[in-house]
Design a protein around this motif. Structure first.
Motif, PDB file in Angstrom:
ATOM      1  N   ASP A  72       0.491 -11.130   5.013  1.00 26.14           N
ATOM      2  CA  ASP A  72       1.205  -9.655   5.257  1.00 26.14           C
ATOM      3  C   ASP A  72      -0.120  -8.624   4.862  1.00 26.14           C
ATOM      4  O   ASP A  72       0.168  -7.527   4.431  1.00 26.14           O
ATOM      5  CB  ASP A  72       2.241  -9.149   4.749  1.00 26.14           C
ATOM      6  CG  ASP A  72       3.299  -7.976   5.568  1.00 26.14           C
ATOM      7  OD1 ASP A  72       2.624  -7.754   6.762  1.00 26.14           O
ATOM      8  OD2 ASP A  72       4.070  -7.332   4.789  1.00 26.14           O
ATOM      9  N   LEU A  73      -1.271  -9.052   4.479  1.00 25.58           N
ATOM     10  CA  LEU A  73      -2.321  -8.467   3.549  1.00 25.58           C
ATOM     11  C   LEU A  73      -2.564  -7.073   4.337  1.00 25.58           C
ATOM     12  O   LEU A  73      -2.847  -5.938   3.841  1.00 25.58           O
ATOM     13  CB  LEU A  73      -3.540  -9.120   3.663  1.00 25.58           C
ATOM     14  CG  LEU A  73      -4.542  -8.591   2.712  1.00 25.58           C
ATOM     15  CD1 LEU A  73      -3.917  -8.358   1.375  1.00 25.58           C
ATOM     16  CD2 LEU A  73      -5.764  -9.509   2.522  1.00 25.58           C
ATOM     17  N   THR A  79      -0.366   0.203   3.438  1.00 26.03           N
ATOM     18  CA  THR A  79       0.685   0.846   2.542  1.00 26.03           C
ATOM     19  C   THR A  79       0.359   1.412   1.307  1.00 26.03           C
ATOM     20  O   THR A  79       0.340   2.454   0.874  1.00 26.03           O
ATOM     21  CB  THR A  79       1.843  -0.011   2.217  1.00 26.03           C
ATOM     22  OG1 THR A  79       2.415  -0.407   3.486  1.00 26.03           O
ATOM     23  CG2 THR A  79       2.909   0.739   1.468  1.00 26.03           C
ATOM     24  N   ILE A  80      -0.398   0.637   0.548  1.00 27.14           N
ATOM     25  CA  ILE A  80      -1.129   0.728  -0.694  1.00 27.14           C
ATOM     26  C   ILE A  80      -2.056   2.038  -0.518  1.00 27.14           C
ATOM     27  O   ILE A  80      -1.896   3.128  -1.429  1.00 27.14           O
ATOM     28  CB  ILE A  80      -1.855  -0.273  -1.435  1.00 27.14           C
ATOM     29  CG1 ILE A  80      -0.743  -1.369  -2.047  1.00 27.14           C
ATOM     30  CG2 ILE A  80      -2.521   0.333  -2.749  1.00 27.14           C
ATOM     31  CD1 ILE A  80      -1.338  -2.665  -2.356  1.00 27.14           C
ATOM     32  N   PHE A 108       8.816  -5.088   0.143  1.00 27.83           N
ATOM     33  CA  PHE A 108       9.131  -5.042   1.283  1.00 27.83           C
ATOM     34  C   PHE A 108       9.966  -6.363   1.726  1.00 27.83           C
ATOM     35  O   PHE A 108      10.588  -6.613   2.966  1.00 27.83           O
ATOM     36  CB  PHE A 108       7.938  -5.148   2.228  1.00 27.83           C
ATOM     37  CG  PHE A 108       7.227  -3.782   2.299  1.00 27.83           C
ATOM     38  CD1 PHE A 108       7.852  -2.635   1.697  1.00 27.83           C
ATOM     39  CD2 PHE A 108       5.761  -3.502   2.628  1.00 27.83           C
ATOM     40  CE1 PHE A 108       7.283  -1.324   1.814  1.00 27.83           C
ATOM     41  CE2 PHE A 108       5.446  -2.276   2.888  1.00 27.83           C
ATOM     42  CZ  PHE A 108       6.026  -1.266   2.298  1.00 27.83           C
ATOM     43  N   HIS A 109       9.593  -7.379   1.113  1.00 30.57           N
ATOM     44  CA  HIS A 109      10.219  -8.862   1.609  1.00 30.57           C
ATOM     45  C   HIS A 109      11.165  -9.641   0.509  1.00 30.57           C
ATOM     46  O   HIS A 109      11.792 -10.611   1.036  1.00 30.57           O
ATOM     47  CB  HIS A 109       8.991  -9.770   1.866  1.00 30.57           C
ATOM     48  CG  HIS A 109       7.908  -9.137   2.932  1.00 30.57           C
ATOM     49  ND1 HIS A 109       8.289  -9.185   4.184  1.00 30.57           N
ATOM     50  CD2 HIS A 109       6.545  -8.634   2.859  1.00 30.57           C
ATOM     51  CE1 HIS A 109       7.408  -8.488   5.012  1.00 30.57           C
ATOM     52  NE2 HIS A 109       6.637  -8.220   4.083  1.00 30.57           N
ATOM     53  N   VAL A 145       5.945   3.959  -2.920  1.00 31.85           N
ATOM     54  CA  VAL A 145       6.198   2.884  -2.119  1.00 31.85           C
ATOM     55  C   VAL A 145       7.687   2.412  -2.073  1.00 31.85           C
ATOM     56  O   VAL A 145       8.339   2.222  -0.980  1.00 31.85           O
ATOM     57  CB  VAL A 145       5.489   1.593  -2.355  1.00 31.85           C
ATOM     58  CG1 VAL A 145       6.080   0.483  -1.321  1.00 31.85           C
ATOM     59  CG2 VAL A 145       3.967   1.868  -2.260  1.00 31.85           C
ATOM     60  N   VAL A 146       8.532   2.477  -3.177  1.00 34.56           N
ATOM     61  CA  VAL A 146       9.897   2.223  -3.405  1.00 34.56           C
ATOM     62  C   VAL A 146      10.634   2.964  -2.296  1.00 34.56           C
ATOM     63  O   VAL A 146      11.901   2.682  -1.800  1.00 34.56           O
ATOM     64  CB  VAL A 146      10.297   2.644  -4.847  1.00 34.56           C
ATOM     65  CG1 VAL A 146      11.790   2.614  -5.022  1.00 34.56           C
ATOM     66  CG2 VAL A 146       9.949   1.346  -5.931  1.00 34.56           C
TER      67      VAL A 146
END
Length: 168
Positions: A72-73, A79-80, A108-109, A145-146
């Protein structure tokens, strides 16, 4: 200054998952430095550990993290990058990239990892492995991101869930 007794947080550092995350950071860092696929490097290490008892076996969670990040890179990196202010992902220290990639993937996972644990572990790894400024930087990025992680998890669950058949 007198040495402090070990508290719960200190013991947490010694946990199996913490060690697995740290090894995942090491593998992602090495893969980037050598310009090889992280999953291929992981396979090499698993094979080496089976042939040489002096090499520590690769923990299952390390395997999960490295393969998950590798698979998922693009989304993880995107996202980062979307939360970096006046920075580019390529300009970050490589160890910080590896730490952030693991934490974002977990957010995410990894349904069995509470978001606060993913963030705390990333900050701890930054304290252990990176610069003095890195823990607060990692915490700041992951704090953003959270906020979107629940929506990402929900969307992923919705695409995996079977749709009920319409009544005929």
């Amino acid at each position: 200054m007198a040495e402090q007794p070990l508290d719960k947080k200190s013991f947490k550092k010694l946990g199996t998952r913490h060690k697995a995350r740290r090894r995942a950071v090491d593998l992602l860092f090495e893969a980037e430095a050598r310009d090889v696929d992280p999953a291929d490097l992981l396979d090499e290490r698993v094979e080496l550990a089976t042939r040489d008892q002096a090499v520590a076996p690769v923990h299952a969670y390390t395997h999960t993290l490295v393969e998950g990040v590798a698979d998922d890179l693009d989304r993880v990196d995107g996202t980062i990058e979307s939360y970096l202010k006046d920075w580019e992902l390529s300009r970050l220290p490589a160890v910080d990239r590896a730490i952030l990639r693991i934490a974002v993937w977990e957010l995410f996972h990894a349904n069995d990892v509470p978001p606060v644990v993913a963030v705390d572990e990333a900050v701890e790894l930054a304290k252990e492995l990176s610069t003095d400024d890195s823990p607060s930087f990692v915490n700041g990025v992951l704090g953003q991101v959270v906020l979107v992680a629940p929506q990402v998890r929900a969307a992923a669950a919705a695409t995996r869930a079977p749709r009920p058949e319409a009544d005929a």
